[in-house]
Design a protein around this motif. Structure first.
Motif, PDB file in Angstrom:
ATOM      1  N   UNK A  49     -18.816   9.220  17.650  1.00 16.83           N
ATOM      2  CA  UNK A  49     -19.224   7.992  18.356  1.00 16.83           C
ATOM      3  C   UNK A  49     -19.872   6.990  17.393  1.00 16.83           C
ATOM      4  N   UNK A  50     -20.683   7.477  16.461  1.00 18.73           N
ATOM      5  CA  UNK A  50     -21.304   6.577  15.492  1.00 18.73           C
ATOM      6  C   UNK A  50     -20.259   5.935  14.593  1.00 18.73           C
ATOM      7  N   UNK A  51     -19.230   6.681  14.230  1.00 16.23           N
ATOM      8  CA  UNK A  51     -18.147   6.129  13.428  1.00 16.23           C
ATOM      9  C   UNK A  51     -17.362   5.074  14.221  1.00 16.23           C
ATOM     10  N   UNK A  52     -17.134   5.347  15.501  1.00 14.81           N
ATOM     11  CA  UNK A  52     -16.443   4.377  16.350  1.00 14.81           C
ATOM     12  C   UNK A  52     -17.264   3.091  16.477  1.00 14.81           C
ATOM     13  N   UNK A  53     -18.583   3.216  16.612  1.00 15.55           N
ATOM     14  CA  UNK A  53     -19.452   2.051  16.694  1.00 15.55           C
ATOM     15  C   UNK A  53     -19.387   1.249  15.393  1.00 15.55           C
ATOM     16  N   UNK A  54     -19.402   1.940  14.278  1.00 18.21           N
ATOM     17  CA  UNK A  54     -19.302   1.268  12.979  1.00 18.21           C
ATOM     18  C   UNK A  54     -17.983   0.496  12.884  1.00 18.21           C
ATOM     19  N   UNK A  55     -16.896   1.106  13.344  1.00 12.51           N
ATOM     20  CA  UNK A  55     -15.593   0.441  13.325  1.00 12.51           C
ATOM     21  C   UNK A  55     -15.593  -0.819  14.194  1.00 12.51           C
ATOM     22  N   UNK A  56     -16.233  -0.740  15.355  1.00  7.95           N
ATOM     23  CA  UNK A  56     -16.323  -1.911  16.228  1.00  7.95           C
ATOM     24  C   UNK A  56     -17.123  -3.031  15.572  1.00  7.95           C
ATOM     25  N   UNK A  57     -18.209  -2.659  14.911  1.00  8.20           N
ATOM     26  CA  UNK A  57     -19.034  -3.663  14.227  1.00  8.20           C
ATOM     27  C   UNK A  57     -18.258  -4.319  13.093  1.00  8.20           C
ATOM     28  N   UNK A  58     -17.507  -3.520  12.351  1.00  6.07           N
ATOM     29  CA  UNK A  58     -16.692  -4.069  11.268  1.00  6.07           C
ATOM     30  C   UNK A  58     -15.580  -4.965  11.817  1.00  6.07           C
ATOM     31  N   UNK A  59     -15.010  -4.596  12.941  1.00  4.95           N
ATOM     32  CA  UNK A  59     -13.971  -5.420  13.563  1.00  4.95           C
ATOM     33  C   UNK A  59     -14.549  -6.776  13.966  1.00  4.95           C
ATOM     34  N   UNK A  60     -15.776  -6.750  14.500  1.00  4.37           N
ATOM     35  CA  UNK A  60     -16.441  -8.001  14.878  1.00  4.37           C
ATOM     36  C   UNK A  60     -16.640  -8.913  13.676  1.00  4.37           C
ATOM     37  N   UNK A  61     -16.999  -8.336  12.552  1.00  2.00           N
ATOM     38  CA  UNK A  61     -17.174  -9.128  11.325  1.00  2.00           C
ATOM     39  C   UNK A  61     -15.843  -9.691  10.847  1.00  2.00           C
ATOM     40  N   UNK A  62     -14.798  -8.892  10.947  1.00  2.00           N
ATOM     41  CA  UNK A  62     -13.487  -9.298  10.448  1.00  2.00           C
ATOM     42  C   UNK A  62     -12.851 -10.413  11.281  1.00  2.00           C
ATOM     43  N   UNK A  63     -13.011 -10.358  12.605  1.00  2.00           N
ATOM     44  CA  UNK A  63     -12.337 -11.383  13.424  1.00  2.00           C
ATOM     45  C   UNK A  63     -12.949 -12.759  13.230  1.00  2.00           C
ATOM     46  N   UNK A  64     -14.188 -12.819  12.792  1.00  2.00           N
ATOM     47  CA  UNK A  64     -14.807 -14.112  12.536  1.00  2.00           C
ATOM     48  C   UNK A  64     -14.138 -14.819  11.360  1.00  2.00           C
ATOM     49  N   UNK A  65     -13.495 -14.058  10.485  1.00  3.38           N
ATOM     50  CA  UNK A  65     -12.831 -14.622   9.318  1.00  3.38           C
ATOM     51  C   UNK A  65     -11.381 -15.017   9.596  1.00  3.38           C
ATOM     52  N   UNK A  66     -10.889 -14.677  10.769  1.00  2.48           N
ATOM     53  CA  UNK A  66      -9.477 -14.937  11.081  1.00  2.48           C
ATOM     54  C   UNK A  66      -9.267 -16.392  11.493  1.00  2.48           C
ATOM     55  N   UNK A  67      -8.085 -16.919  11.147  1.00  2.00           N
ATOM     56  CA  UNK A  67      -7.727 -18.294  11.493  1.00  2.00           C
ATOM     57  C   UNK A  67      -6.775 -18.350  12.688  1.00  2.00           C
ATOM     58  N   UNK A  68      -6.560 -17.273  13.340  1.00  2.00           N
ATOM     59  CA  UNK A  68      -5.562 -17.187  14.394  1.00  2.00           C
ATOM     60  C   UNK A  68      -6.117 -17.690  15.728  1.00  2.00           C
ATOM     61  N   UNK A  69      -5.216 -18.192  16.561  1.00  2.00           N
ATOM     62  CA  UNK A  69      -5.610 -18.661  17.889  1.00  2.00           C
ATOM     63  C   UNK A  69      -5.838 -17.491  18.840  1.00  2.00           C
ATOM     64  N   UNK A  70      -4.989 -16.484  18.736  1.00  2.00           N
ATOM     65  CA  UNK A  70      -5.128 -15.304  19.594  1.00  2.00           C
ATOM     66  C   UNK A  70      -5.288 -14.068  18.715  1.00  2.00           C
ATOM     67  N   UNK A  71      -6.081 -13.143  19.221  1.00  2.00           N
ATOM     68  CA  UNK A  71      -6.382 -11.920  18.480  1.00  2.00           C
ATOM     69  C   UNK A  71      -6.023 -10.743  19.379  1.00  2.00           C
ATOM     70  N   UNK A  72      -5.205  -9.824  18.873  1.00  2.00           N
ATOM     71  CA  UNK A  72      -4.865  -8.648  19.692  1.00  2.00           C
ATOM     72  C   UNK A  72      -6.076  -7.711  19.822  1.00  2.00           C
ATOM     73  N   UNK A  73      -6.304  -7.232  21.030  1.00  2.00           N
ATOM     74  CA  UNK A  73      -7.421  -6.331  21.316  1.00  2.00           C
ATOM     75  C   UNK A  73      -6.858  -5.117  22.047  1.00  2.00           C
ATOM     76  N   UNK A  74      -7.166  -3.933  21.547  1.00  2.00           N
ATOM     77  CA  UNK A  74      -6.641  -2.698  22.125  1.00  2.00           C
ATOM     78  C   UNK A  74      -7.424  -2.337  23.381  1.00  2.00           C
TER      79      UNK A  74
END
Length: 137
Positions: A49-74
């Protein structure tokens, strides 16, 4: 070793030190072992669970850098495209849910460890150095 063979000692284990283990004692030893196994399982689950939380936090950081209009979310087994604010909102919800899961696992583990402490005190009081209940980590 004791050579007593009267009927009141029948069914009890008698090691060299002449310690008698009752059915109640054995049930407590088994309960302690089950608790110990559960705590080990919870430790592994907590790491996941802690690893999954870390992955979510990293995903949040990464999407802020994206230039795309839509972002796929699982969601489940399907990717659904959302705009940046909605994706950030979904990530925040997922992180909160994961934090709650981590908190629940930690609470359950603490409760079990308290019960183990009570059992350990009783069993060491009953058997002293004739029983070993420590984790070898």
């Amino acid at each position: 070793m004791s050579s007593k063979t009267d009927s009141k000692n029948k069914g009890t284990f008698q090691p060299d030190s002449d310690v008698h283990i009752t059915i109640d004692d054995q049930m407590k030893i088994n309960k302690f072992a089950n608790f110990n196994a559960k705590v080990e399982d919870l430790k592994e689950e907590l790491k996941v669970r802690q690893n999954e939380l870390k992955n979510l936090e990293e995903a949040g950081d990464e999407i802020e850098l994206m230039d795309e209009d839509t972002i796929p979310f699982l969601i489940g087994e399907v990717f659904v495209s959302h705009d940046l604010p909605r994706t950030q909102e979904l990530l925040a919800e997922a992180k909160e849910k994961k934090k709650q899961e981590i908190e629940n696992i930690q609470k359950l583990s603490k409760d079990i460890q308290e019960k183990m402490g009570d059992l350990k005190a009783h069993l060491y009081g009953r058997f002293g150095s004739n029983i070993y209940l420590e984790n070898d980590e």
